[in-house]
Motif scaffolding. Structure first.
Motif, short mmCIF file in Angstrom:
data_model
loop_
_atom_site.label_atom_id
_atom_site.label_comp_id
_atom_site.label_asym_id
_atom_site.label_seq_id
_atom_site.Cartn_x
_atom_site.Cartn_y
_atom_site.Cartn_z
N LYS A 66 0.86 -1.18 0.00
CA LYS A 66 0.00 0.00 0.00
C LYS A 66 0.90 1.24 0.00
N ILE A 67 0.66 2.16 -0.92
CA ILE A 67 1.47 3.37 -1.03
C ILE A 67 1.07 4.35 0.06
N GLY A 68 2.07 4.85 0.78
CA GLY A 68 1.82 5.85 1.82
C GLY A 68 2.01 7.25 1.29
N ASP A 69 3.13 7.53 0.65
CA ASP A 69 3.44 8.85 0.14
C ASP A 69 3.06 8.92 -1.33
N THR A 70 1.79 9.22 -1.61
CA THR A 70 1.29 9.21 -2.99
C THR A 70 1.78 10.40 -3.82
N LYS A 71 2.35 11.41 -3.18
CA LYS A 71 2.91 12.54 -3.94
C LYS A 71 4.25 12.14 -4.56
N GLU A 72 4.94 11.21 -3.93
CA GLU A 72 6.26 10.79 -4.41
C GLU A 72 6.23 9.48 -5.17
N ILE A 73 5.48 8.52 -4.67
CA ILE A 73 5.44 7.16 -5.21
C ILE A 73 4.04 6.86 -5.74
N ASP A 74 3.96 6.28 -6.96
CA ASP A 74 2.62 5.95 -7.47
C ASP A 74 2.36 4.45 -7.63
N LYS A 75 3.40 3.62 -7.45
CA LYS A 75 3.19 2.18 -7.58
C LYS A 75 4.31 1.41 -6.88
N ALA A 76 3.98 0.25 -6.37
CA ALA A 76 4.97 -0.66 -5.76
C ALA A 76 4.66 -2.07 -6.24
N VAL A 77 5.71 -2.82 -6.57
CA VAL A 77 5.53 -4.17 -7.09
C VAL A 77 6.67 -5.09 -6.62
N TRP A 78 6.39 -6.37 -6.65
CA TRP A 78 7.42 -7.41 -6.56
C TRP A 78 7.62 -7.88 -7.99
N ARG A 79 8.81 -7.71 -8.53
CA ARG A 79 9.08 -8.16 -9.90
C ARG A 79 10.58 -8.31 -10.11
N LYS A 80 10.92 -8.99 -11.20
CA LYS A 80 12.32 -9.10 -11.58
C LYS A 80 12.78 -7.72 -12.05
N PRO A 81 13.95 -7.27 -11.61
CA PRO A 81 14.38 -5.91 -11.94
C PRO A 81 15.06 -5.78 -13.31
N ARG A 82 14.55 -6.46 -14.31
CA ARG A 82 15.06 -6.38 -15.68
C ARG A 82 13.96 -5.86 -16.59
N ARG A 83 14.37 -5.29 -17.73
CA ARG A 83 13.41 -4.75 -18.71
C ARG A 83 12.45 -3.76 -18.07
N ILE A 84 13.03 -2.85 -17.31
CA ILE A 84 12.27 -1.84 -16.59
C ILE A 84 13.16 -0.61 -16.47
N ARG A 85 12.61 0.58 -16.55
CA ARG A 85 13.38 1.82 -16.46
C ARG A 85 13.71 2.11 -14.99
N LEU A 86 14.97 1.94 -14.64
CA LEU A 86 15.43 2.15 -13.26
C LEU A 86 16.25 3.43 -13.13
N THR A 87 16.29 3.97 -11.91
CA THR A 87 17.17 5.09 -11.63
C THR A 87 18.62 4.61 -11.75
N PRO A 88 19.59 5.51 -11.94
CA PRO A 88 20.99 5.08 -12.08
C PRO A 88 21.49 4.23 -10.91
N THR A 89 21.21 4.65 -9.69
CA THR A 89 21.67 3.87 -8.52
C THR A 89 21.02 2.50 -8.50
N SER A 90 19.73 2.44 -8.81
CA SER A 90 19.04 1.15 -8.81
C SER A 90 19.54 0.24 -9.92
N ARG A 91 19.95 0.80 -11.07
CA ARG A 91 20.56 -0.03 -12.14
C ARG A 91 21.87 -0.64 -11.64
N TYR A 92 22.69 0.17 -10.96
CA TYR A 92 23.96 -0.33 -10.43
C TYR A 92 23.69 -1.47 -9.44
N ILE A 93 22.76 -1.27 -8.52
CA ILE A 93 22.43 -2.29 -7.52
C ILE A 93 21.93 -3.55 -8.21
#
Length: 125
Positions: free
Chosen positions: A91-118
């Motif tokens: 459930k999203i708490g800060d809807t001004k900053e975050i609009d979605k949350a998921v459990w998924r494989k972190p491939r084929r998705i547009r990630l922030t630079p730090t998240s791509r590195y991780i």
């Protein structure tokens, strides 16, 4: 000391990711530290703000990531934590900053630079 903290938690090969409302990029949950706040306290506070129904198990510091954003030139410094357990509703708490949350494989998705590195270090192809 890091300027912000990030959380990496995986279940069955899938990672917990949130999408930023302002640019539609996905990232591992987390955010900026407040004055006098520890990296771990920052992460727990940020996750509670972004995903208030998520309960985290023990956090282990994976590493501190430092770099420069190629587009903006902004220096980045993140303390990256790994949690072996996370449960609860996405459930999203800060809807001004975050609009979605998921459990998924972190491939084929547009990630922030730090998240791509991780992703590239912790979720190799």
């Amino acid at each position: 000391m890091a300027k912000s903290s990030k959380l990496v938690v995986a279940k069955n090969g899938r990672a917990l990711l949130v999408r930023r409302r302002r640019d539609g990029l996905w990232m591992f949950p987390g955010g900026r530290k407040r004055a006098g706040e520890s990296d771990r306290a920052c992460l727990r506070r940020e996750v509670a703000e972004e995903l208030p129904k998520i309960k985290l198990g023990p956090l282990k510091l994976w590493k501190e990531v430092k770099g420069t954003n190629r587009r903006s030139g902004r220096k980045m410094s993140d303390a990256v934590f790994v949690a072996k357990k996370a449960s609860g509703q996405l459930k999203i708490g800060d809807t001004k900053e975050i609009d979605k949350a998921v459990w998924r494989k972190p491939r084929r998705i547009r990630l922030t630079p730090t998240s791509r590195y991780i992703r590239d270090k912790l979720f190799p192809k």
